[in-house]
Design an enzyme around this catalytic site. Structure first.
Site, PDB file in Angstrom:
ATOM      1  CE1 TYR A 142      -3.386  -2.845   0.652  1.00 38.89           C
ATOM      2  CE2 TYR A 142      -4.562  -0.505   1.281  1.00 38.89           C
ATOM      3  CZ  TYR A 142      -4.659  -1.927   0.953  1.00 38.89           C
ATOM      4  OH  TYR A 142      -5.986  -2.684   0.903  1.00 38.89           O
ATOM      5  CG  ASP A 219      -1.810 -20.243  -0.891  1.00 42.15           C
ATOM      6  OD1 ASP A 219      -1.286 -20.299   0.197  1.00 42.15           O
ATOM      7  OD2 ASP A 219      -1.310 -20.859  -1.876  1.00 42.15           O
ATOM      8  CG  ASP A 247     -13.672  -6.921   2.476  1.00 45.54           C
ATOM      9  OD1 ASP A 247     -13.387  -6.409   3.222  1.00 45.54           O
ATOM     10  OD2 ASP A 247     -14.106  -6.598   1.353  1.00 45.54           O
TER      11      ASP A 247
END
Ligand code: IPM
Ligand code: MG
Length: 353
Positions: A142, A219, A247
């Site tokens: 980010y 993953d 999320d």
């Protein structure tokens, strides 16, 4: 006691949900003799419209003068055409960076009353879920160097050891106060930053011998969250993995409209709902204010050390749900619903009892 709170209502449903949280804080203040003062500041699209910048300097000054920040949500289609560096979301990213809010706590808790809303098979979540994601918030891809050269674009992922150390300490300390189980999520089979991350977590673990540390590739963690979510208690991970996994974790609780979050620095905390600004339902009284109300509860706990008052808010929310009050997002087909303001009023009233 006096507490100074910076308030950024933001865009979309931001103002209506923040108003409910403030109502609840005022009720707590009245009942337990605390004086909460609010100082409004601008960020996101509202700030772009008024000042041309998603994070005006004045907003940072207000934050620096207050004890904590309550944040609604930013963004919306109105500002979609702006360049990446000028978008409302930049206001949020800069706030995190400039205020040094490196530790993001994102609880994913399943409310017993809403377990039917969980998209997973009932046997996978039997007895409920209570996961806390500790996301590193001011580093990684980010905030690494970004460049575009014609048909090539680069986002650099960077971590320094001290950035990993401080988030590791935070995660271990939180795990100590919970079930003493910490899963560190990385991609150490591929990424250098992840190898540094894993080494650093192993080192810091020596200072917390009572916490059981394990490691998982991201993953695999994404898969385990939907196949065996009950194995998790505290998950610590870097910025982008945390964005994605939080999320996923929130949606398996069936209730993104209910989940709060805290972004903590050394001396400051920002509290905001996990969901976004939902421009499609803004101003219609449909938004669920509970995530923001619970964010205010987190503020009481983490910034003001008002544990009891924080739990009183949480219990009032649970009570409202168990009494059957539902905003549209969590109502089943045909169930009667209450508006944003009505939900705020109901929780306020339950606190008063
Ligand atoms: C979040 C959001 C932000 C992020 C966006 C709005 C920049 O998705 O808080 O999870 O990616 O951190
Ligand atoms: Mg996100």
């Amino acid at each position: 006691m006096d507490y100074k709170i910076a308030v950024i209502k933001g865009d979309g449903i931001g103002p209506e949900i923040i108003d409910q949280a403030i109502k609840i804080l005022n009720k707590i203040g009245e009942k337990y003799n605390h004086n909460f003062q609010y100082i409004e500041a601008l960020a996101g699209g509202a700030a772009i419209d008024k000042t041309g910048s998603p994070l005006p300097e004045e907003t940072l000054e207000i934050c620096r003068k207050t004890d904590a920040l309550l944040f609604g949500a930013v963004g919306g289609p109105k500002w979609d055409k702006l360049k990446g560096t000028e978008k409302p979301e930049q206001g949020l990213l800069k706030l995190r960076k400039k205020l040094g809010l490196y530790a993001n706590l994102r609880p994913a808790v399943m409310f017993e009353e809403l377990k039917d809303a969980c998209p997973l098979r009932a046997d996978l979540v039997k007895g409920g879920l209570d996961i806390l994601i500790v996301r590193e918030l001011t580093g990684g891809i980010y905030f690494g160097k970004k460049t575009t050269m014609g048909d090539k674009a680069i986002d650099q992922m960077e971590y320094s050891k001290y950035e990993i150390e401080r988030i590791a300490h935070k995660a271990f300390q939180i795990a100590q106060r919970r079930n003493k189980k910490l899963v560190s999520v990385d991609k150490a089979n591929v990424l250098e930053t992840s190898r540094l991350w894993r080494r650093t977590f192993k080192e810091i673990a020596k200072e917390y011998p009572d916490v059981e540390l394990s490691h998982m590739y991201v993953d695999n963690a994404a898969m385990q969250l939907v196949t065996n979510p009950k194995q998790f208690d505290v998950i610590a991970t870097e910025n982008m993995f945390g964005d994605i996994l939080s999320d996923e974790a929130s949606v398996i609780t069936g209730s993104i409209g209910l989940l709060p979050s805290a972004a903590l620095g050394v001396n400051y905390g920002m509290y905001e709902p996990i969901h976004g600004s939902a421009p499609d339902i803004a101003g219609q009284g449909k938004a669920n204010p509970i995530a923001t109300i619970l964010s205010a509860a987190m503020m009481l706990k983490y910034s003001f050390n008002l544990q009891k008052e924080s739990e009183i808010i949480e219990n009032a929310v649970k009570k409202a749900l168990s009494l059957g009050y539902r905003t549209t997002d969590i109502a089943k087909n045909g169930e009667q619903t209450v508006s944003t303001k009505e939900m705020g009023d109901i929780v306020t009233e339950l606190i008063g009892q």
